[in-house]
Design a protein around this motif. Sequence first.
Motif, PDB file in Angstrom:
ATOM      1  N   GLN A  32     -53.520 -11.887 -46.130  1.00 30.94           N
ATOM      2  CA  GLN A  32     -52.101 -12.084 -46.371  1.00 30.94           C
ATOM      3  C   GLN A  32     -51.321 -11.566 -45.177  1.00 30.94           C
ATOM      4  O   GLN A  32     -51.690 -10.552 -44.582  1.00 30.94           O
ATOM      5  N   GLU A  33     -50.255 -12.260 -44.834  1.00 33.97           N
ATOM      6  CA  GLU A  33     -49.355 -11.755 -43.802  1.00 33.97           C
ATOM      7  C   GLU A  33     -47.918 -12.080 -44.180  1.00 33.97           C
ATOM      8  O   GLU A  33     -47.664 -12.996 -44.949  1.00 33.97           O
ATOM      9  N   TRP A  34     -46.985 -11.289 -43.656  1.00 29.71           N
ATOM     10  CA  TRP A  34     -45.577 -11.591 -43.888  1.00 29.71           C
ATOM     11  C   TRP A  34     -44.874 -11.728 -42.539  1.00 29.71           C
ATOM     12  O   TRP A  34     -45.227 -11.089 -41.567  1.00 29.71           O
ATOM     13  N   HIS A  35     -43.879 -12.620 -42.518  1.00 31.21           N
ATOM     14  CA  HIS A  35     -43.210 -12.957 -41.269  1.00 31.21           C
ATOM     15  C   HIS A  35     -41.916 -13.687 -41.591  1.00 31.21           C
ATOM     16  O   HIS A  35     -41.644 -14.013 -42.738  1.00 31.21           O
ATOM     17  N   GLY A  36     -41.127 -13.945 -40.559  1.00 26.20           N
ATOM     18  CA  GLY A  36     -39.888 -14.699 -40.737  1.00 26.20           C
ATOM     19  C   GLY A  36     -38.868 -14.315 -39.690  1.00 26.20           C
ATOM     20  O   GLY A  36     -39.217 -13.975 -38.562  1.00 26.20           O
ATOM     21  N   THR A  37     -37.597 -14.372 -40.081  1.00 25.70           N
ATOM     22  CA  THR A  37     -36.517 -14.024 -39.160  1.00 25.70           C
ATOM     23  C   THR A  37     -35.586 -13.020 -39.812  1.00 25.70           C
ATOM     24  O   THR A  37     -35.449 -12.969 -41.042  1.00 25.70           O
ATOM     25  N   ILE A  38     -34.966 -12.218 -38.956  1.00 21.76           N
ATOM     26  CA  ILE A  38     -33.858 -11.366 -39.387  1.00 21.76           C
ATOM     27  C   ILE A  38     -32.703 -11.641 -38.431  1.00 21.76           C
ATOM     28  O   ILE A  38     -32.913 -11.899 -37.247  1.00 21.76           O
ATOM     29  N   THR A  39     -31.498 -11.603 -38.964  1.00 26.56           N
ATOM     30  CA  THR A  39     -30.304 -11.816 -38.155  1.00 26.56           C
ATOM     31  C   THR A  39     -29.438 -10.576 -38.253  1.00 26.56           C
ATOM     32  O   THR A  39     -29.031 -10.170 -39.352  1.00 26.56           O
ATOM     33  N   ALA A  40     -29.183  -9.961 -37.102  1.00 28.40           N
ATOM     34  CA  ALA A  40     -28.365  -8.749 -37.047  1.00 28.40           C
ATOM     35  C   ALA A  40     -26.883  -9.121 -37.028  1.00 28.40           C
ATOM     36  O   ALA A  40     -26.516 -10.278 -36.802  1.00 28.40           O
ATOM     37  N   GLU A  41     -26.031  -8.121 -37.236  1.00 27.36           N
ATOM     38  CA  GLU A  41     -24.596  -8.365 -37.256  1.00 27.36           C
ATOM     39  C   GLU A  41     -24.003  -8.525 -35.863  1.00 27.36           C
ATOM     40  O   GLU A  41     -22.901  -9.032 -35.714  1.00 27.36           O
ATOM     41  N   SER A  42     -24.737  -8.077 -34.818  1.00 20.23           N
ATOM     42  CA  SER A  42     -24.228  -8.190 -33.455  1.00 20.23           C
ATOM     43  C   SER A  42     -25.391  -8.309 -32.483  1.00 20.23           C
ATOM     44  O   SER A  42     -26.530  -7.964 -32.803  1.00 20.23           O
TER      45      SER A  42
END
Length: 91
Positions: A32-42
């Motif tokens: 199993q693995e987890w991944h993706g994107t995160i978007t910061a506020e700046s």
Amino acid sequence: MTTYDGPATAIVRDAEYPVTADLAITTDGGLQEWHGTITAESEEAAWAIFNDNDTKLRIDDHRSGNFIAGTFNADTAELRIQGSGPAPFGG
């Protein structure tokens, strides 16, 4: 596959940055693995997250997981991440 789309907190050393996460847990064979994107506020927050090697992502007050940022888009403050260890969401 388990997914999470919503608010999270990126923890970098002693600083915390609110982010929006779009994550998935995938299974390949027995792994199993987890991944993706995160978007910061700046862009500044995204750079701080991207430039650190000891980062955690907290989804709620009780669960967090280590991750590394693989790519960073300065225009959108979005980081593509790869989790390490148990995911901070799902199961």
